[in-house]
Design a protein around this motif. Structure first.
Motif, short mmCIF file in Angstrom:
data_model
loop_
_atom_site.label_atom_id
_atom_site.label_comp_id
_atom_site.label_asym_id
_atom_site.label_seq_id
_atom_site.Cartn_x
_atom_site.Cartn_y
_atom_site.Cartn_z
N GLU A 154 13.18 -17.27 43.24
CA GLU A 154 13.83 -17.68 44.49
C GLU A 154 14.30 -19.13 44.41
O GLU A 154 15.38 -19.48 44.89
N ALA A 155 13.49 -19.99 43.77
CA ALA A 155 13.87 -21.40 43.61
C ALA A 155 15.11 -21.51 42.72
O ALA A 155 16.01 -22.33 42.99
N LEU A 156 15.16 -20.70 41.66
CA LEU A 156 16.32 -20.71 40.78
C LEU A 156 17.59 -20.31 41.54
O LEU A 156 18.64 -20.95 41.41
N ALA A 157 17.47 -19.27 42.37
CA ALA A 157 18.62 -18.83 43.17
C ALA A 157 19.03 -19.90 44.18
O ALA A 157 20.22 -20.13 44.41
N ALA A 158 18.05 -20.57 44.78
CA ALA A 158 18.35 -21.62 45.76
C ALA A 158 19.05 -22.80 45.10
O ALA A 158 20.00 -23.37 45.65
N ALA A 159 18.57 -23.17 43.92
CA ALA A 159 19.20 -24.29 43.20
C ALA A 159 20.62 -23.94 42.79
O ALA A 159 21.53 -24.77 42.87
N ALA B 123 12.62 -29.81 44.77
CA ALA B 123 11.35 -29.08 44.84
C ALA B 123 11.46 -28.01 45.92
O ALA B 123 12.02 -28.26 47.00
N TRP B 124 10.91 -26.82 45.62
CA TRP B 124 10.97 -25.69 46.56
C TRP B 124 9.55 -25.11 46.71
O TRP B 124 9.25 -24.03 46.22
N PRO B 125 8.65 -25.86 47.38
CA PRO B 125 7.23 -25.47 47.43
C PRO B 125 6.97 -24.14 48.14
O PRO B 125 5.92 -23.54 47.92
N LYS B 126 7.90 -23.67 48.96
CA LYS B 126 7.67 -22.42 49.69
C LYS B 126 8.28 -21.21 49.00
O LYS B 126 8.19 -20.09 49.53
N LEU B 127 8.88 -21.41 47.81
CA LEU B 127 9.56 -20.32 47.12
C LEU B 127 8.90 -20.01 45.79
O LEU B 127 8.24 -20.87 45.19
N GLY B 128 9.09 -18.79 45.31
CA GLY B 128 8.69 -18.44 43.96
C GLY B 128 9.71 -18.96 42.96
O GLY B 128 10.76 -19.49 43.34
N ALA B 129 9.42 -18.77 41.67
CA ALA B 129 10.29 -19.32 40.63
C ALA B 129 11.70 -18.74 40.70
O ALA B 129 12.69 -19.47 40.66
N ALA C 104 6.38 -38.78 41.04
CA ALA C 104 6.41 -37.55 41.83
C ALA C 104 5.60 -37.71 43.11
O ALA C 104 6.01 -37.26 44.19
N ARG C 105 4.44 -38.37 42.99
CA ARG C 105 3.61 -38.62 44.18
C ARG C 105 4.34 -39.54 45.15
O ARG C 105 4.36 -39.29 46.35
N GLU C 106 4.93 -40.59 44.62
CA GLU C 106 5.62 -41.56 45.49
C GLU C 106 6.82 -40.94 46.19
O GLU C 106 7.13 -41.26 47.33
N ALA C 107 7.50 -40.01 45.48
CA ALA C 107 8.68 -39.36 46.06
C ALA C 107 8.31 -38.19 46.97
O ALA C 107 9.19 -37.63 47.63
N GLY C 108 7.05 -37.81 47.02
CA GLY C 108 6.63 -36.68 47.83
C GLY C 108 7.03 -35.35 47.22
O GLY C 108 7.18 -34.35 47.94
N LEU C 109 7.19 -35.31 45.89
CA LEU C 109 7.58 -34.08 45.21
C LEU C 109 6.47 -33.64 44.27
O LEU C 109 6.65 -33.50 43.06
N GLU C 110 5.29 -33.40 44.83
CA GLU C 110 4.14 -33.05 44.00
C GLU C 110 3.98 -31.55 43.81
O GLU C 110 3.35 -31.11 42.87
N LYS C 111 4.53 -30.74 44.75
CA LYS C 111 4.35 -29.29 44.69
C LYS C 111 5.65 -28.63 44.30
O LYS C 111 6.70 -28.88 44.89
N GLY C 112 5.58 -27.75 43.28
CA GLY C 112 6.75 -27.04 42.80
C GLY C 112 6.90 -25.69 43.46
O GLY C 112 6.24 -25.39 44.47
N PRO C 113 7.78 -24.87 42.90
CA PRO C 113 8.50 -25.12 41.64
C PRO C 113 9.59 -26.18 41.79
O PRO C 113 10.14 -26.38 42.87
N PHE C 114 9.87 -26.87 40.63
CA PHE C 114 10.87 -27.92 40.59
C PHE C 114 12.08 -27.42 39.80
O PHE C 114 11.92 -26.80 38.75
N CYS C 115 13.25 -27.71 40.30
CA CYS C 115 14.48 -27.35 39.58
C CYS C 115 15.22 -28.60 39.16
O CYS C 115 15.27 -29.58 39.92
N VAL C 116 15.79 -28.56 37.97
CA VAL C 116 16.63 -29.65 37.46
C VAL C 116 18.04 -29.12 37.32
O VAL C 116 18.27 -28.11 36.64
#
Length: 546
Positions: free
Chosen positions: A372-377, A364-370, A290-302
């Motif tokens: 909002e991230a779900l809707a974006a995904a 990863a959607w670090p600027k969104l809430g959970a 996650a650190r190497e990919a630059g995806l350290e800050k969530g929320p994360f969607c799969v």
């Protein structure tokens, strides 16, 4: 854990002539999560879980001192070129002796490869043929000879244990990860490759050097194309039974080599696949990825994107896969390619990797809430399917799990995505995109059914069993009760759906009470009856996964 790489297992997998566990002050069973090249002139700190490659180590006292520092840092072990200094026995952490002719880059590369293989094995379904080293070991055990698996250019892809029984040329081949060019020319000039390429059976190769042992080799094919070779060091021709087993194993090796070719891509793209696989597996390796990919800050969607399942029976245990299964595997690889291209243009930070039944996308959607991230995904999935020639409709399905707050939660969220994708394939009416909230009830029912099946619970009990005994599993009274419960126990709506008069419906309900003893005023009895009816319906309509 079986799928966790430890230093002990690394040595067992790779083994001599490359590595040997020389000093083990405590069990070398801690998880191995990385490789660190340590140079005394560098100031890079040690990291927990790493195998430290001791480049430029000058003395035994330096080794012991580094070992104390490594113990405090939680390092798995130290790798040192042979011969080891006498002080090595006093090292407080395991010491791995590295063949003095091997390059440090070779050791680092093969160790990282094994870490990635084990990371993939934690999230890939059981039975996925992702480990050529395991295949090589299996072949070796069956034919009682050390083997290597090589590609069509004689580059070594994997080797079995037991190479100490081989000769010096085999050792050189493994250390150099390829057959020496002059040996390749010798084999070509003597017609060995011509014989291999013309036959599906193993070929016996006489030694062409004084200290060389005989070889038995077989070509690995996909159709008429030679993908590589399996080479065994022997004392003479193989017994017929062993030769037959060697020939049979070529189909397994061919499947793996074909998948490797399908997965070939520029290094950066392959690296992103490996990062996604590590994040899906979780643990320390996942956090590092996650650190190497630059995806350290969530929320994360799969997102799990897969093929709509067929409505035909899947092969049972022992049956061979059908041509449709091969087509589905090819379509899944094509899906990964198309999805990766789409993400490159639309959401470049996302990672995608193909599993056995789906292509997983990590965003990863670090600027969104959970929410909002779900809707974006979900919007991302809908846009991909709308642009894809195979979706929406009969082609692709996309499942979106509830967002994970931290990288460590991603493995659990991936399981949610798998469950949603499975439920989505059974949805009536059919749909193409769904979130975990959309499919909450079907997912819960599926898992409830799985639990009931694992405990061998009766499909129906109590009043429902008595009703089935009287009426049959698909009788009029059973169908009436199922419809009545499905419309919220509203008599008029049930009568309309069954196309009968409401008085006829009420008569049937009285008969259900009389025959089964079902108490319509008992909420628990009604809930159990509805669950059992729904689980039975799921068994009827549930298609196999592709």
């Amino acid at each position: 854990m079986e799928n966790t790489l430890t230093l002990e297992r690394l040595i067992a997998d790779i083994g001599q002539p490359l590595l040997r566990l020389a000093v083990d002050p405590h069990e070398a069973a801690e998880p191995l999560t990385g490789v660190l090249i340590h140079d005394p002139s560098d100031t890079v700190g040690l990291e927990a879980g790493c195998l430290v490659l001791c480049v430029g180590l000058a003395s035994g006292s330096e080794l012991v001192s580094l070992g104390r520092e490594a113990r405090r840092a939680g390092v798995c072990g130290l790798a040192v070129k042979s011969p080891l200094p006498p002080e090595a026995v006093d090292c407080p952490v395991p010491v791995v002796e590295v063949n003095r002719h091997a390059s440090w880059m070779h050791v680092a590369t093969i160790t990282r490869q094994r870490i990635q293989d084990y990371a993939r094995a934690q999230w890939e379904p059981a039975g996925a043929t992702s480990d050529l080293f395991a295949i090589a070991n299996t072949v070796s055990m069956v034919i009682h000879a050390p083997v290597t698996i090589e590609d069509a250019t004689s580059a070594v892809l994997a080797w079995s244990a037991g190479q100490e029984k081989a000769d010096e040329s085999r050792v050189e081949t493994i250390l150099g990860r390829a057959v020496r060019p002059w040996r390749v020319r010798k084999l070509a000039d003597s017609g060995v490759f011509q014989r291999l390429n013309a036959s599906t059976a193993p070929v016996y190769v006489e030694p062409y050097e004084p200290t060389m042992l005989p070889r038995v080799a077989v070509a690995v094919r996909a159709g008429s194309e030679v993908l590589g070779y399996v080479w065994a060091v022997t004392s003479g021709p193989l017994p017929k039974e062993h030769a037959r087993w060697l020939e049979l194993f070529t189909s397994v090796v061919a499947l793996h080599l074909a998948n490797m070719r399908a997965d070939s891509s520029p290094w950066a793209r392959q690296q992103r696949r490996e990062l996604a696989a590590a994040m899906l597996a979780g643990g320390a390796a996942g956090a590092g990825a996650a650190r190497e990919a630059g995806l350290e800050k969530g929320p994360f969607c799969v997102l799990a994107v897969g093929l709509r399942p067929r409505r035909t029976a899947s092969p049972t245990a022992g049956e061979t896969a059908s041509p449709e299964d091969a087509a589905a595997a090819a379509n899944l690889r094509r899906l990964e390619e198309v999805l990766t291209l789409y993400l490159t243009a639309v959401h470049p930070s996302a990672l995608a990797v193909r599993g056995n039944r789906a292509v997983y996308v990590l965003t990863a959607w670090p600027k969104l809430g959970a929410e909002e991230a779900l809707a974006a995904a979900r919007s991302l999935a809908e846009d991909f399917l709308a642009r894809s020639p195979a979706g929406p409709g009969p082609g692709y399905l996309a499942a979106v799990a509830w967002p994970a707050a931290a990288p460590g939660d991603i493995p659990v969220v991936r399981l949610q995505a798998d469950a949603v994708l499975r439920a989505l394939g059974q949805a009536e009416p059919p749909r193409s995109v769904a979130t975990v909230e959309d499919m909450a009830l079907p997912v819960m029912l599926q898992h409830l059914g799985d639990i009931a099946q694992s405990l061998d619970l009766p499909r129906v009990t109590g009043p429902l069993r008595r009703l089935a005994d009287h009426d049959g599993p698909n009788g009029i009274l059973t169908r009436t009760l199922s419809t009545f419960l499905a419309v919220g126990s509203v008599a008029d709506d049930a009568a309309l759906r069954l196309r009968v008069h409401v008085n006829t419906l009420r008569y049937r309900l009285r008969r259900i009470r009389e025959v089964s003893g079902l108490d319509f005023e008992d909420a628990d009895q009604m809930l159990l009856a509805q669950l059992q009816l729904q689980l039975r319906l799921n068994e009827v309509v549930s298609p196999p996964l592709v």
